[in-house]
Design an enzyme around this catalytic site. Structure first.
Site, short mmCIF file in Angstrom:
data_model
loop_
_atom_site.label_atom_id
_atom_site.label_comp_id
_atom_site.label_asym_id
_atom_site.label_seq_id
_atom_site.Cartn_x
_atom_site.Cartn_y
_atom_site.Cartn_z
N GLU A 1 -19.69 16.53 3.07
CA GLU A 1 -18.91 17.40 2.19
C GLU A 1 -19.46 17.38 0.77
O GLU A 1 -19.59 18.43 0.13
CB GLU A 1 -17.44 16.98 2.23
N ALA B 1 -6.99 9.65 8.30
CA ALA B 1 -5.66 9.79 7.71
C ALA B 1 -4.59 9.94 8.79
O ALA B 1 -3.49 9.40 8.66
CB ALA B 1 -5.64 11.01 6.79
N GLY C 1 0.81 -1.21 0.00
CA GLY C 1 0.00 0.00 0.00
C GLY C 1 0.84 1.26 0.00
O GLY C 1 1.79 1.37 0.79
N ASP D 1 -5.99 2.00 8.23
CA ASP D 1 -7.39 1.58 8.28
C ASP D 1 -7.55 0.07 8.38
O ASP D 1 -8.58 -0.41 8.87
CB ASP D 1 -8.13 2.06 7.02
#
Length: 445
Positions: free
Chosen positions: A178, A327, A14, A316
């Site tokens: 958002e 984050a 990742g 995560d």
């Protein structure tokens, strides 16, 4: 026995926040680092919705991994998707995008694969309600948002026109809030007076949330302020609802009392729920590790997999002390895992301290000059919250050019309401299908 002259092999699965911070922590260590990712870029995921709504371009929120890590001379990047782990032989199996397998030996394995969108067992919803986890998702959402207004302009009747001008968002977390705010801004300001037959400001934005509040993790006070701001923008909140069906022309929701309601909407966007990618289940099978309901790997306090001190899970994909999928959690856990490997390479025998997350707060941008920020006892909203949000995101954006470009784009949007990244493409298959169908045969008299 492996030659001791060979550098210690560290494989990172990742290239997101966690993986990037692992690599940075190992930059000056005598190790050979391999970063494996199915995509060749590092993505600033918290700003995906701004790419989807036309504020920022792809290049402002995504940077090539090789460019980000170009000064890390001990790092090699591999474009592939990890598919399995042989914990006994210490091998990672990965699949290249165009086919073919890659086998990577490791001495230390860092799993930083993040999470993917979950439809809670209804994967068929994905065809009609794209999520918001990848750059491809953001571009697909942008296409759906702006296409809807174009289709409404040429709709054949009022019913079809209203369907195109109705946007349904599932999930009242930061991304859903958002996006809802951005769509209302697009309808009321960005596209104002651009169409002849429709009034874009009359677009409906519906936000569905299973709990009794949007942004519930921000606490009751900020959640209430966020709801009030959304409603002032014209967003219709449907709290305590569960989506039971999604189709091309709308969705069905169930309320607390069990009653169902059908909503016509040609644009449905999914921002609710996440689950671990398949490699997490493969790792669990290979190591005997436990997984939580979302597929995250349960780890020890030092982020290692029980019984396998050479394997660490970060970000995560790890399950530890109910830490949220933020984050900042990914950054801190990645940096911790990287330091742990570095200390082991340096021969430090002292037992590492357990990973401790320092909560630096959460932030959500709702509309121009309006955001909510929670940082410990500090709760900010409105314009003050927006300034704090601006500072936080500038601090963590990768690369000076990204920061400069973002500031310029935000300045334009704040001053004028216009969006410079509104361009979207239509798949060639749509045109090809129409051509293949040929002219419609006339109906018999």
């Amino acid at each position: 026995m492996r030659d001791h002259v060979t550098p210690r092999r560290v494989v990172i699965l990742g290239g997101g926040f966690a993986g990037l911070f692992v690599a940075r922590a190992l930059r000056k260590s005598p190790v050979a680092v391999t970063v494996v990712d199915r995509r060749a870029h590092h993505l600033f995921q918290p700003l995906l919705y701004q790419c989807a709504s036309g504020i920022l371009s792809e290049g402002q929120i995504a940077q090539p991994l090789r460019a980000v890590l170009r000064r890390h001379h001990n790092v090699r990047c591999v474009l592939a998707e990890a598919t399995d782990v042989d914990a006994g032989a210490r091998l990672v199996h990965a699949r290249r995008p165009e086919g073919g397998d890659v086998v990577l030996p490791y001495d230390d394995l860092i799993v930083a694969v993040g999470m993917r969108q979950s439809y809670f067992g209804h994967d068929e919803f994905a065809a009609h309600a794209p999520g918001m986890k990848t750059l491809d998702d953001a571009l697909a959402v942008r296409r759906r948002i702006y296409r809807a207004f174009e289709m409404a302009e040429t709709a054949s009747d009022d019913r079809e026109r209203q369907q195109w001008l109705t946007f349904a968002l599932v999930g009242g977390g930061p991304t859903g809030v958002e996006l809802a705010g951005q769509i209302r801004e697009i309808a009321g300001h960005t596209l104002d007076r651009e169409f002849q037959k429709i009034d874009s400001a009359k677009a409906r934005v519906l936000l569905f949330e299973g709990s009794d509040a949007v942004l519930g993790a921000f606490g009751p006070r900020l959640a209430h302020r966020a709801a009030r701001t959304l409603q002032s923008l014209g967003v219709e909140l449907h709290l305590g609802t569960r989506v039971t069906d999604v189709r091309a022309d709308g969705l069905t929701v169930q309320d607390h009392d069990g009653g169902t309601t059908r909503f016509d909407a040609r644009t449905v966007l999914w921002t609710a729920g996440v689950e671990a990618p398949p490699i997490a289940a493969a790792l669990a099978r290979a190591t005997g590790a436990e997984q939580d309901r979302a597929g995250r790997i349960l780890v020890e306090p030092d982020l290692t997999v029980p019984g396998h001190p050479e394997i660490r899970v970060t970000g995560d994909a790890m399950s530890l002390n109910r830490l949220p999928g933020l984050a900042e959690v990914a950054m801190q856990s990645g940096a911790y895992a990287g330091r742990s490997v570095r200390h082991a390479v340096e021969g430090r025998t002292k037992e590492p301290k357990p990973f401790t997350y320092v909560d630096l707060g959460s932030a959500a941008y709702i509309a121009r000059g309006r955001a909510v920020v929670k940082a410990g006892p500090l709760h900010l909203s409105g314009f003050t919250g927006w300034l704090a949000w601006l500072f936080i995101h500038l601090a963590f954006l990768t690369g000076f050019r990204s920061r400069l470009g973002a500031v310029l784009s935000w300045s334009v949007v704040f001053a004028t309401g216009s969006r410079r990244e509104r361009a979207f493409t239509m798949p060639d298959t749509d045109v090809s299908a129409a051509r293949a169908a040929g002219p419609k045969a006339p109906e018999p008299p």
